[in-house]
Write an enzyme that holds these catalytic residues in place. Sequence first.
Site, PDB file in Angstrom:
ATOM      1  N   TYR A 132       0.747  -1.260   0.044  1.00  0.00           N
ATOM      2  CA  TYR A 132       0.024   0.064   0.098  1.00  0.00           C
ATOM      3  C   TYR A 132       0.773   1.062  -0.013  1.00  0.00           C
ATOM      4  O   TYR A 132       0.301   2.534   0.072  1.00  0.00           O
ATOM      5  CB  TYR A 132      -0.941   0.003   1.051  1.00  0.00           C
ATOM      6  CG  TYR A 132      -1.966  -1.053   1.129  1.00  0.00           C
ATOM      7  CD1 TYR A 132      -1.737  -2.548   1.228  1.00  0.00           C
ATOM      8  CD2 TYR A 132      -3.171  -0.561   0.889  1.00  0.00           C
ATOM      9  CE1 TYR A 132      -2.896  -3.307   1.235  1.00  0.00           C
ATOM     10  CE2 TYR A 132      -3.985  -1.661   0.779  1.00  0.00           C
ATOM     11  CZ  TYR A 132      -4.058  -2.811   0.992  1.00  0.00           C
ATOM     12  OH  TYR A 132      -4.965  -3.813   0.879  1.00  0.00           O
ATOM     13  N   LYS A 199       2.836 -14.209   5.374  1.00  0.00           N
ATOM     14  CA  LYS A 199       2.956 -15.170   4.180  1.00  0.00           C
ATOM     15  C   LYS A 199       4.727 -15.257   4.313  1.00  0.00           C
ATOM     16  O   LYS A 199       5.310 -15.065   2.873  1.00  0.00           O
ATOM     17  CB  LYS A 199       2.532 -14.300   2.928  1.00  0.00           C
ATOM     18  CG  LYS A 199       2.570 -15.355   1.488  1.00  0.00           C
ATOM     19  CD  LYS A 199       1.535 -16.441   1.687  1.00  0.00           C
ATOM     20  CE  LYS A 199       1.857 -17.265   0.439  1.00  0.00           C
ATOM     21  NZ  LYS A 199       1.104 -18.931   0.633  1.00  0.00           N
ATOM     22  N   ASP A 245      -2.462 -18.266   3.714  1.00  0.00           N
ATOM     23  CA  ASP A 245      -3.680 -19.267   3.123  1.00  0.00           C
ATOM     24  C   ASP A 245      -4.280 -19.986   3.900  1.00  0.00           C
ATOM     25  O   ASP A 245      -5.378 -20.188   3.956  1.00  0.00           O
ATOM     26  CB  ASP A 245      -2.849 -19.610   1.663  1.00  0.00           C
ATOM     27  CG  ASP A 245      -1.430 -20.261   2.091  1.00  0.00           C
ATOM     28  OD1 ASP A 245      -0.932 -19.788   3.127  1.00  0.00           O
ATOM     29  OD2 ASP A 245      -0.994 -20.984   1.525  1.00  0.00           O
ATOM     30  N   ASP A 269      -6.270  -6.647   5.094  1.00  0.00           N
ATOM     31  CA  ASP A 269      -7.402  -6.185   4.313  1.00  0.00           C
ATOM     32  C   ASP A 269      -8.303  -7.183   3.923  1.00  0.00           C
ATOM     33  O   ASP A 269      -9.686  -7.151   4.231  1.00  0.00           O
ATOM     34  CB  ASP A 269      -6.682  -5.405   3.081  1.00  0.00           C
ATOM     35  CG  ASP A 269      -7.578  -4.459   2.393  1.00  0.00           C
ATOM     36  OD1 ASP A 269      -8.866  -4.370   2.617  1.00  0.00           O
ATOM     37  OD2 ASP A 269      -7.280  -3.965   1.397  1.00  0.00           O
TER      38      ASP A 269
END
Length: 378
Positions: A132, A199, A245, A269
Amino acid sequence: MRKTVYWIEGDGVGPEIWRAARPVIDAALSGESDIKLEWLELLAGEKAQAATGSPLPEETLRTLAQAGTAMKGPLGTPVGGGIRSLNVTLRQTLDLYACIRPIRYFQGIESPVKHPECVNMVIFRENTEDVYAGIEYAAATPECRKLIAFLREEMGVAISDEAAIGLKPMTESASKRLVRRALRYAVDNELPSLTLVHKGNIMKFTEGAFRQWGYDVAAREFADAACTEKAPVPGRVIVKDRIADAMFQEVLLRPEQYHVIASPNLNGDYLSDALAAQVGGLGLAPGVNMSDSLAFFEATHGTAPSIAGQDKANPGSVILCGALMLEHLGVPKAAERIRAAVAKAISAKTVTEDLAAQIPGAKTVGCAAFGEIVGANL
Ligand code: NAI
């Protein structure tokens, strides 16, 4: 005792949802504490544009920079080239680094899962970094070509000429302040666990580092109050981590095992919206963006232009923002009264049209009437 709350009405449905919500927030306090809210309006959005010629006047930013508590309705992003989102500008200018979203289920709302009532989590999303940051170069531009040449020649990276490039900066200080705030919340509210969602198996030095920085904060700053999943200590917050995930499966399959989530910007988000959908949609979700000095509560939906001015909007998000704010101001009982009053209105199936569409057999009422019903339930 007076507590000043700066408020921004917002565009679109902003005026009507405020008219319905504010009396509920004030009424929840009466009899519960000696705190009185002093609401001071600040201009932003269309109202500010009409009054001052600017959608975000300097005066508003100056006041917010000194403020402790504020609340806003939705702000439309002015249409036209080169104009930044007012929400993004507010977040960046005021260094509102933690985006906090509590997600819980209200009985009676249709949900896509079998046990939405098992979801009761608070998401702390880092709000200033990650992809972002806005450092992006379009494919085949001179800037992008220059960067590709640098990466190839200086760094030995194999990269296609066709690539567009975006950068993902993440710092130790920004990651740690986010995790610190999330862990403080878990400890203060005696919640069982905090989960770092990352991640890091793929992005080792950004997301993987976030995970490690998170554990460092727990070990160094919360040694007496936190523990790890491998070495649990009764009475302490268990700090664990999950790969993003896998976490999307976990919140569907075992939501009761998760309480506070701390996450970099992009994972947070996605997860906020997925969890909101799991409990029946975004319409009721409150949120707060925080810096070290300012708690800025906001309705998480937009300006809903197609229903603005028609007394159809759901004021629930602002009402529940009020509950979050009262909790923040140290009046948790008043906050609980608001939540119970909203829950009662929903289980009585007398709701605004957006909720009625998700509640079999519900009766539709307008925005103002819904506010009155919640107020009467207090
Ligand atoms: P939106 O949230 O305004 O609308 C999405 C859908 O939800 C629409 O069908 C709308 O009618 C419905 N909806 C939203 N709030 C509702 C409420 N309180 N009661 C009943 N139904 C409601 O999102 P959209 O259409 O993408 O954006 C419209 C404008 O809002 C844009 O200018 C956007 O930039 C801005 N926006 C502002 C936000 C903020 O201030 N935090 C957040 C999201 C969008």
